[in-house]
Design a protein around this motif. Structure first.
Motif, mmCIF file in Angstrom:
data_model
loop_
_atom_site.group_PDB
_atom_site.id
_atom_site.type_symbol
_atom_site.label_atom_id
_atom_site.label_comp_id
_atom_site.label_asym_id
_atom_site.label_seq_id
_atom_site.Cartn_x
_atom_site.Cartn_y
_atom_site.Cartn_z
ATOM 1 N N HIS A 62 73.640 44.324 62.973
ATOM 2 C CA HIS A 62 72.993 45.603 63.279
ATOM 3 C C HIS A 62 71.575 45.378 63.771
ATOM 4 O O HIS A 62 70.731 44.854 63.037
ATOM 5 C CB HIS A 62 72.942 46.495 62.029
ATOM 6 N N VAL A 121 71.136 52.206 66.497
ATOM 7 C CA VAL A 121 71.538 50.891 65.988
ATOM 8 C C VAL A 121 72.653 50.329 66.872
ATOM 9 O O VAL A 121 73.660 50.993 67.099
ATOM 10 C CB VAL A 121 72.010 50.950 64.512
ATOM 11 N N VAL A 136 68.373 47.349 64.599
ATOM 12 C CA VAL A 136 67.847 48.675 64.255
ATOM 13 C C VAL A 136 66.621 49.011 65.108
ATOM 14 O O VAL A 136 65.652 48.245 65.137
ATOM 15 C CB VAL A 136 67.472 48.734 62.753
ATOM 16 N N VAL A 195 71.123 58.323 63.032
ATOM 17 C CA VAL A 195 71.476 57.173 63.863
ATOM 18 C C VAL A 195 72.426 57.496 65.017
ATOM 19 O O VAL A 195 73.488 58.085 64.817
ATOM 20 C CB VAL A 195 72.110 56.049 63.006
ATOM 21 N N TRP A 209 74.828 55.489 66.924
ATOM 22 C CA TRP A 209 75.468 54.175 66.839
ATOM 23 C C TRP A 209 75.976 53.750 68.197
ATOM 24 O O TRP A 209 76.570 54.558 68.925
ATOM 25 C CB TRP A 209 76.621 54.212 65.826
#
Ligand code: SG7
Ligand code: ZN
Length: 263
Positions: free
Chosen positions: A119, A143, A121, A208, A210
């Motif tokens: 991940h 992320v 970030v 987030v 993704w």
């Protein structure tokens, strides 16, 4: 370190192997990505990743994973494009992994788990001035997730693997510089899935975007064994526990759509 994310989770639950008491919202992560239910979105642009290895600062065992932290006080290592309207700043990367090669990733593709997941970030530096602000906003974080599969040794990962014995125990920190996180991305970063989700550890905020890479990277069994030799526990603790299975259980989709950048 300038990576202000450290402040947010420093008071985190001493690892939460137990099912989480925190009630889930409507866009929690991780999820299983069902390929035939994902929707191709031709509007999704290629990702623009620009990382400066000179912003790399240190590795920190936070008692749940190890974090490679980047100086995020300026826009030197950034992510934009893809599903993102704004520019995001790299703050840290970390991994989740299993005790064996059968599981370990947080996301899965058609129920298929990988032995580990990376991940990267990032926080929205167009809209916010601190990670702490971004982490509570619905467009605050982005992320990038990359699956790791067992195969040949990953040369780009090796410098990091070599540094890990120095952060074996919880709360240990070691200087780590000039590491280019772009080396950990797959060759093809144009193919990805994206969905609206949350952090997978406390505070579990639904902040987030993704971006889950379709292509995985390969690492050797020995390299992953070094991840597994880390400890959840500090040097003072009597009963030492191996850092393995540091992933959250999967969450329900609750009507969300997963979009793909490819057909
Ligand atoms: C890991 O995953 C750490 C956390 C991170 C968390 O436990 O990397 O970072 C810190 C600073 O402890 O939490 C806020 C944050 O980045 C969740 O990140 S994730 O959703 O990408 N898995
Ligand atoms: Zn994570």
């Amino acid at each position: 370190s300038a990576c202000s994310s450290k402040l947010v989770l420093s008071q985190v639950h001493p690892m939460w192997q137990e099912p989480l008491a925190i009630p889930g919202g409507d866009r929690q992560s991780p999820i299983d990505i069902v390929v035939r239910k994902s929707i191709f979105d031709p509007q999704l642009r290629p990702l623009k990743v620009q990382y400066d290895p000179r912003t790399c600062q240190q590795i920190w065992n936070n008692g749940y994973s190890f974090l490679v932290e980047y100086d995020d006080t300026t826009d030197k290592s950034t992510l934009k494009g893809g599903p993102l309207e704004d520019q995001f700043r790299l703050c840290q990367f970390h991994f989740h992994w299993g005790e064996n090669n059968t599981w370990g990733s947080e996301h899965s593709i058609d129920r298929r788990l990988y032995p580990a997941e990376l991940h990267l970030v990032h926080w929205n530096s167009d809209k916010y001035s601190l990670f702490e602000e971004a982490v509570i906003e619905d467009n605050g974080l982005a992320v990038i997730a990359v699956f790791l599969k067992i195969g040949k040794r990953h040369e780009g990962l090796q410098k990091l693997v070599g540094a890990l014995p120095a952060v074996r125990h919880k709360d240990s920190v070691v200087e780590f510089t000039k590491f280019d996180p772009a080396h950990l991305l797959p060759e093809n970063i144009d193919d990805y899935w994206t969905y609206a989700g949350s952090l997978t550890t406390p505070p579990l905020t639904e902040a987030v975007t993704w971006i889950v890479m379709k292509q995985h990277i390969e690492v050797s069994h020995d390299q992953l064994a070094v991840f597994r030799s880390l400890l959840f526990t500090s040097a003072e603790e009597q009963l030492q526990r191996s850092m393995v299975n540091n992933f959250r259980v999967q969450q329900v989709l609750k009507g969300r759509t997963v979009r793909s950048s490819f057909t």
